[in-house]
Design a protein around this motif. Structure first.
Motif, PDB file in Angstrom:
ATOM      1  N   GLY A   6     -20.395 -13.892   2.514  1.00  7.52           N
ATOM      2  CA  GLY A   6     -20.622 -13.518   0.991  1.00  7.52           C
ATOM      3  C   GLY A   6     -20.552 -12.109   1.015  1.00  7.52           C
ATOM      4  N   GLN A   7     -21.314 -11.396   1.965  1.00  8.91           N
ATOM      5  CA  GLN A   7     -21.250 -10.176   2.122  1.00  8.91           C
ATOM      6  C   GLN A   7     -20.682  -9.338   3.286  1.00  8.91           C
ATOM      7  OE1 GLN A   7     -23.789  -7.662  -0.344  1.00  8.91           O
ATOM      8  NE2 GLN A   7     -23.135  -5.959   0.603  1.00  8.91           N
ATOM      9  N   LEU A   8     -19.698  -8.500   3.335  1.00 14.32           N
ATOM     10  CA  LEU A   8     -19.243  -8.216   4.676  1.00 14.32           C
ATOM     11  C   LEU A   8     -19.943  -7.029   4.913  1.00 14.32           C
ATOM     12  CD1 LEU A   8     -15.386  -8.082   3.909  1.00 14.32           C
ATOM     13  CD2 LEU A   8     -16.582  -9.992   5.132  1.00 14.32           C
ATOM     14  N   PRO A   9     -20.004  -6.720   6.385  1.00 18.49           N
ATOM     15  CA  PRO A   9     -20.733  -5.618   6.889  1.00 18.49           C
ATOM     16  C   PRO A   9     -20.348  -4.092   6.384  1.00 18.49           C
ATOM     17  CG  PRO A   9     -20.444  -7.234   8.623  1.00 18.49           C
ATOM     18  CD  PRO A   9     -19.707  -7.700   7.319  1.00 18.49           C
ATOM     19  N   GLY A  10     -21.049  -3.348   5.897  1.00 18.47           N
ATOM     20  CA  GLY A  10     -20.849  -2.019   5.365  1.00 18.47           C
ATOM     21  C   GLY A  10     -20.154  -2.074   4.165  1.00 18.47           C
ATOM     22  N   LEU A  11     -19.852  -3.062   3.430  1.00 19.78           N
ATOM     23  CA  LEU A  11     -19.114  -3.058   2.074  1.00 19.78           C
ATOM     24  C   LEU A  11     -20.207  -3.372   0.944  1.00 19.78           C
ATOM     25  CD1 LEU A  11     -15.933  -5.055   2.759  1.00 19.78           C
ATOM     26  CD2 LEU A  11     -16.387  -2.653   2.726  1.00 19.78           C
ATOM     27  N   ARG A  12     -19.915  -2.800  -0.198  1.00 21.01           N
ATOM     28  CA  ARG A  12     -20.777  -2.999  -1.172  1.00 21.01           C
ATOM     29  C   ARG A  12     -20.527  -4.392  -2.145  1.00 21.01           C
ATOM     30  NH1 ARG A  12     -20.565   2.979  -4.027  1.00 21.01           N
ATOM     31  NH2 ARG A  12     -21.542   4.011  -2.473  1.00 21.01           N
ATOM     32  N   GLY A  13     -21.498  -4.710  -2.702  1.00 18.65           N
ATOM     33  CA  GLY A  13     -21.297  -5.856  -3.394  1.00 18.65           C
ATOM     34  C   GLY A  13     -22.598  -7.074  -3.300  1.00 18.65           C
ATOM     35  N   THR A  14     -22.431  -7.927  -4.088  1.00 13.59           N
ATOM     36  CA  THR A  14     -23.677  -8.833  -4.250  1.00 13.59           C
ATOM     37  C   THR A  14     -23.491  -9.721  -3.295  1.00 13.59           C
ATOM     38  OG1 THR A  14     -22.512  -9.912  -6.018  1.00 13.59           O
ATOM     39  CG2 THR A  14     -24.251  -8.087  -6.613  1.00 13.59           C
ATOM     40  N   THR A  15     -24.385 -10.579  -2.661  1.00 15.13           N
ATOM     41  CA  THR A  15     -23.970 -11.599  -1.774  1.00 15.13           C
ATOM     42  C   THR A  15     -23.742 -12.918  -2.458  1.00 15.13           C
ATOM     43  OG1 THR A  15     -25.681 -10.798  -0.327  1.00 15.13           O
ATOM     44  CG2 THR A  15     -25.428 -12.841   0.051  1.00 15.13           C
ATOM     45  N   ASN A  16     -22.739 -13.706  -2.232  1.00 20.18           N
ATOM     46  CA  ASN A  16     -22.331 -14.836  -2.674  1.00 20.18           C
ATOM     47  C   ASN A  16     -22.756 -15.941  -1.743  1.00 20.18           C
ATOM     48  OD1 ASN A  16     -20.972 -16.868  -4.136  1.00 20.18           O
ATOM     49  ND2 ASN A  16     -18.968 -15.996  -4.105  1.00 20.18           N
ATOM     50  N   SER A  17     -23.104 -17.000  -2.024  1.00 16.57           N
ATOM     51  CA  SER A  17     -23.711 -18.149  -1.297  1.00 16.57           C
ATOM     52  C   SER A  17     -22.524 -19.078  -1.262  1.00 16.57           C
ATOM     53  CB  SER A  17     -25.045 -18.944  -1.930  1.00 16.57           C
ATOM     54  OG  SER A  17     -24.454 -19.166  -3.420  1.00 16.57           O
ATOM     55  N   ASN A  18     -21.582 -19.052  -2.114  1.00 13.72           N
ATOM     56  CA  ASN A  18     -20.316 -19.747  -1.977  1.00 13.72           C
ATOM     57  C   ASN A  18     -19.330 -18.954  -1.483  1.00 13.72           C
ATOM     58  OD1 ASN A  18     -21.604 -21.915  -3.482  1.00 13.72           O
ATOM     59  ND2 ASN A  18     -21.228 -21.005  -5.419  1.00 13.72           N
ATOM     60  N   SER A  19     -19.183 -18.741  -0.002  1.00 15.82           N
ATOM     61  CA  SER A  19     -18.463 -18.088   0.675  1.00 15.82           C
ATOM     62  C   SER A  19     -16.823 -18.626   0.632  1.00 15.82           C
ATOM     63  CB  SER A  19     -18.892 -18.047   1.910  1.00 15.82           C
ATOM     64  OG  SER A  19     -20.104 -17.236   2.164  1.00 15.82           O
ATOM     65  N   PRO A  20     -15.944 -18.011   0.142  1.00 11.93           N
ATOM     66  CA  PRO A  20     -14.447 -18.565  -0.051  1.00 11.93           C
ATOM     67  C   PRO A  20     -14.055 -18.716   1.498  1.00 11.93           C
ATOM     68  CG  PRO A  20     -14.539 -15.935  -0.428  1.00 11.93           C
ATOM     69  CD  PRO A  20     -16.014 -16.493  -0.379  1.00 11.93           C
ATOM     70  N   VAL A  21     -13.210 -19.769   1.392  1.00 11.37           N
ATOM     71  CA  VAL A  21     -12.539 -20.341   2.935  1.00 11.37           C
ATOM     72  C   VAL A  21     -11.113 -19.896   2.665  1.00 11.37           C
ATOM     73  CG1 VAL A  21     -12.208 -22.112   4.417  1.00 11.37           C
ATOM     74  CG2 VAL A  21     -14.481 -21.772   3.363  1.00 11.37           C
ATOM     75  N   PHE A  22     -10.243 -19.271   3.423  1.00 12.33           N
ATOM     76  CA  PHE A  22      -8.842 -19.015   3.313  1.00 12.33           C
ATOM     77  C   PHE A  22      -8.267 -19.574   4.438  1.00 12.33           C
ATOM     78  CE2 PHE A  22     -10.841 -15.540   0.998  1.00 12.33           C
ATOM     79  CZ  PHE A  22     -10.317 -15.890  -0.159  1.00 12.33           C
ATOM     80  N   SER A  23      -7.095 -20.018   4.485  1.00  9.65           N
ATOM     81  CA  SER A  23      -6.338 -20.584   5.795  1.00  9.65           C
ATOM     82  C   SER A  23      -5.443 -19.574   6.227  1.00  9.65           C
ATOM     83  CB  SER A  23      -5.596 -21.805   5.519  1.00  9.65           C
ATOM     84  OG  SER A  23      -4.515 -21.446   4.421  1.00  9.65           O
ATOM     85  N   ALA A  24      -4.829 -19.646   7.301  1.00  7.86           N
ATOM     86  CA  ALA A  24      -4.077 -18.498   7.838  1.00  7.86           C
ATOM     87  C   ALA A  24      -2.689 -18.523   6.925  1.00  7.86           C
ATOM     88  CB  ALA A  24      -3.527 -18.767   9.244  1.00  7.86           C
ATOM     89  N   ILE A  25      -2.152 -19.597   6.445  1.00 10.69           N
ATOM     90  CA  ILE A  25      -1.090 -19.666   5.404  1.00 10.69           C
ATOM     91  C   ILE A  25      -1.433 -18.697   4.217  1.00 10.69           C
ATOM     92  CG2 ILE A  25       0.355 -20.863   4.092  1.00 10.69           C
ATOM     93  CD1 ILE A  25       0.104 -23.155   6.022  1.00 10.69           C
ATOM     94  N   ASP A  26      -2.746 -18.849   3.684  1.00 10.55           N
ATOM     95  CA  ASP A  26      -3.252 -18.069   2.244  1.00 10.55           C
ATOM     96  C   ASP A  26      -3.106 -16.673   2.625  1.00 10.55           C
ATOM     97  OD1 ASP A  26      -3.675 -20.219   1.016  1.00 10.55           O
ATOM     98  OD2 ASP A  26      -5.902 -20.361   1.498  1.00 10.55           O
ATOM     99  N   LEU A  27      -3.647 -16.208   3.996  1.00 11.02           N
ATOM    100  CA  LEU A  27      -3.581 -14.871   4.323  1.00 11.02           C
ATOM    101  C   LEU A  27      -2.189 -14.295   4.501  1.00 11.02           C
ATOM    102  CD1 LEU A  27      -6.609 -14.687   6.929  1.00 11.02           C
ATOM    103  CD2 LEU A  27      -6.525 -14.081   4.287  1.00 11.02           C
ATOM    104  N   GLN A  28      -1.367 -14.963   5.099  1.00 10.30           N
ATOM    105  CA  GLN A  28       0.070 -14.676   5.415  1.00 10.30           C
ATOM    106  C   GLN A  28       0.666 -14.442   3.992  1.00 10.30           C
ATOM    107  OE1 GLN A  28       1.827 -17.571   7.875  1.00 10.30           O
ATOM    108  NE2 GLN A  28       0.760 -17.149   9.663  1.00 10.30           N
ATOM    109  N   ARG A  29       0.473 -15.416   2.814  1.00 10.42           N
ATOM    110  CA  ARG A  29       0.951 -15.217   1.707  1.00 10.42           C
ATOM    111  C   ARG A  29       0.803 -14.018   1.040  1.00 10.42           C
ATOM    112  NH1 ARG A  29       0.245 -21.328  -0.406  1.00 10.42           N
ATOM    113  NH2 ARG A  29       2.131 -22.388   0.553  1.00 10.42           N
TER     114      ARG A  29
END
Length: 342
Positions: A6-29
């Protein structure tokens, strides 16, 4: 699957309990989408043409004659033979190099770049030396432009078409425009051509400013806000402002298209030692400029009896040093002192 917290280390933003899930194909696209924005449309078309020619020649003709296995990327010696084949077919060196450059795009697909091999680069150098071609294109002169404009009514379908081409050719000639900045790619693809909203008519000075929304030499669009330019100096600056204000260029010297404004501050009899106090007073009512142009020092000549020219240089350096400390983010431009006959 890759899960982002929900919150990456060292990055600003609000914590999100519903963490998105990405596949390797999504990242490649997404990576391919970002890579597509790194090149222009015309460059992409060139790459596509190069790949199509390579496939048509190599896969259908060249490889059938010499190879039984198809693989991508091609080996460097296959590219050397490809260059030799195109040379036999009387392709120009520039065309062959553009096709090889198109194959370089394979590097963006995470495969080995075989277009940078030592042997291939030397073959391309030899190709250029063996077939030197001088650029026989002639510059478009004013006489040629006048001849074209005279012939347009005889070859165009209507007076409207003749007037349209006359405006395009004349604007391109006197404004140093690229044709892609004035003409659409097609009926449905405007490309980077200027639109009606980019052209205005100023009746007070009878001028037509044209705003370019795209620059081939600055595709990253380095626009961070309005630029403020101060021009400070002696009476020459005051007279220059009066002239610019009544000229066709206007007081901003047509820099509005670059999102810049000019603040003129000229004073008759101003001396070098008055510059720093003047800037400090202006900073009380104005924001610091992005660019400060100074034309002063002429009234410091002739100097005091016994003074040397080196003394004036030292005083000038001292003033610039104080201004640099006062305006650390400002670009300082010194305008040369004009020579005097007496």
């Amino acid at each position: 699957m890759v899960t982002f917290p929900g919150q990456l280390p060292g990055l600003r933003g609000t914590t999100n309990s519903n963490s998105p899930v990405f596949s390797a194909i999504d990242l490649q696209r997404r990576s391919q989408e970002l890579l597509s924005y790194s090149i222009s449309d015309n460059t992409r078309k060139l790459y596509d043409t190069a790949l199509n020619v390579f496939k048509a020649v190599c896969f259908n003709i060249f490889r059938k004659a010499y190879y039984h296995e198809e693989k991508c990327p091609p080996h460097s010696h296959e590219l050397v033979n490809f260059v030799s084949y195109l040379s036999y077919k009387q392709f120009s060196p520039n065309t062959i190099k553009s096709y090889i450059s198109g194959l370089y795009f394979c590097k963006l697909h995470n495969v080995h770049d075989s277009t940078q091999s030592f042997l291939l680069r030397k073959v391309l150098v030899g190709l250029t030396r063996k077939n030197p071609r001088a650029d026989d294109r002639k510059p478009l002169t004013l006489d040629i432009l006048s001849s074209i404009l005279r012939l347009l009514p005889t070859i165009c379908k209507s007076p409207y078409e003749s007037a349209l081409f006359s405006v395009i050719f004349t604007t391109a000639f006197f404004g140093y425009f690229r044709m892609g900045e004035l003409v659409q790619n097609s009926v449905h693809d405007p490309g980077h051509a200027i639109q009606a909203r980019d052209v205005i008519y100023l009746e007070h000075n009878n001028t037509v400013p044209i705003f370019l929304r795209h620059s081939k030499t600055d595709q990253n669009i380095h626009i961070v806000g309005p630029k403020r330019i101060w021009i400070i100096g002696l009476s020459i600056i005051k007279h220059a402002f009066c002239y610019a204000r009544t000229s066709s260029y206007g007081a901003n010297l047509e820099l509005a298209r670059h999102n810049a404004t000019i603040f003129w501050q000229g004073k008759g009899g101003m001396r070098l030692e008055e510059i720093y106090p003047k800037v400090r007073r202006l900073l009380k009512v104005e924001d610091a400029p992005h660019i400060l142009v100074i034309h002063c020092g002429g009234n410091n000549i002739p100097m005091d009896k016994g003074a040397k020219s080196a003394d004036l240089r030292f005083r000038l350096k001292a003033v610039l040093k104080k201004l640099t400390a006062l305006l650390p983010s400002t670009i300082l431009i010194w305008s040369q002192i004009l020579p005097r006959l007496h």
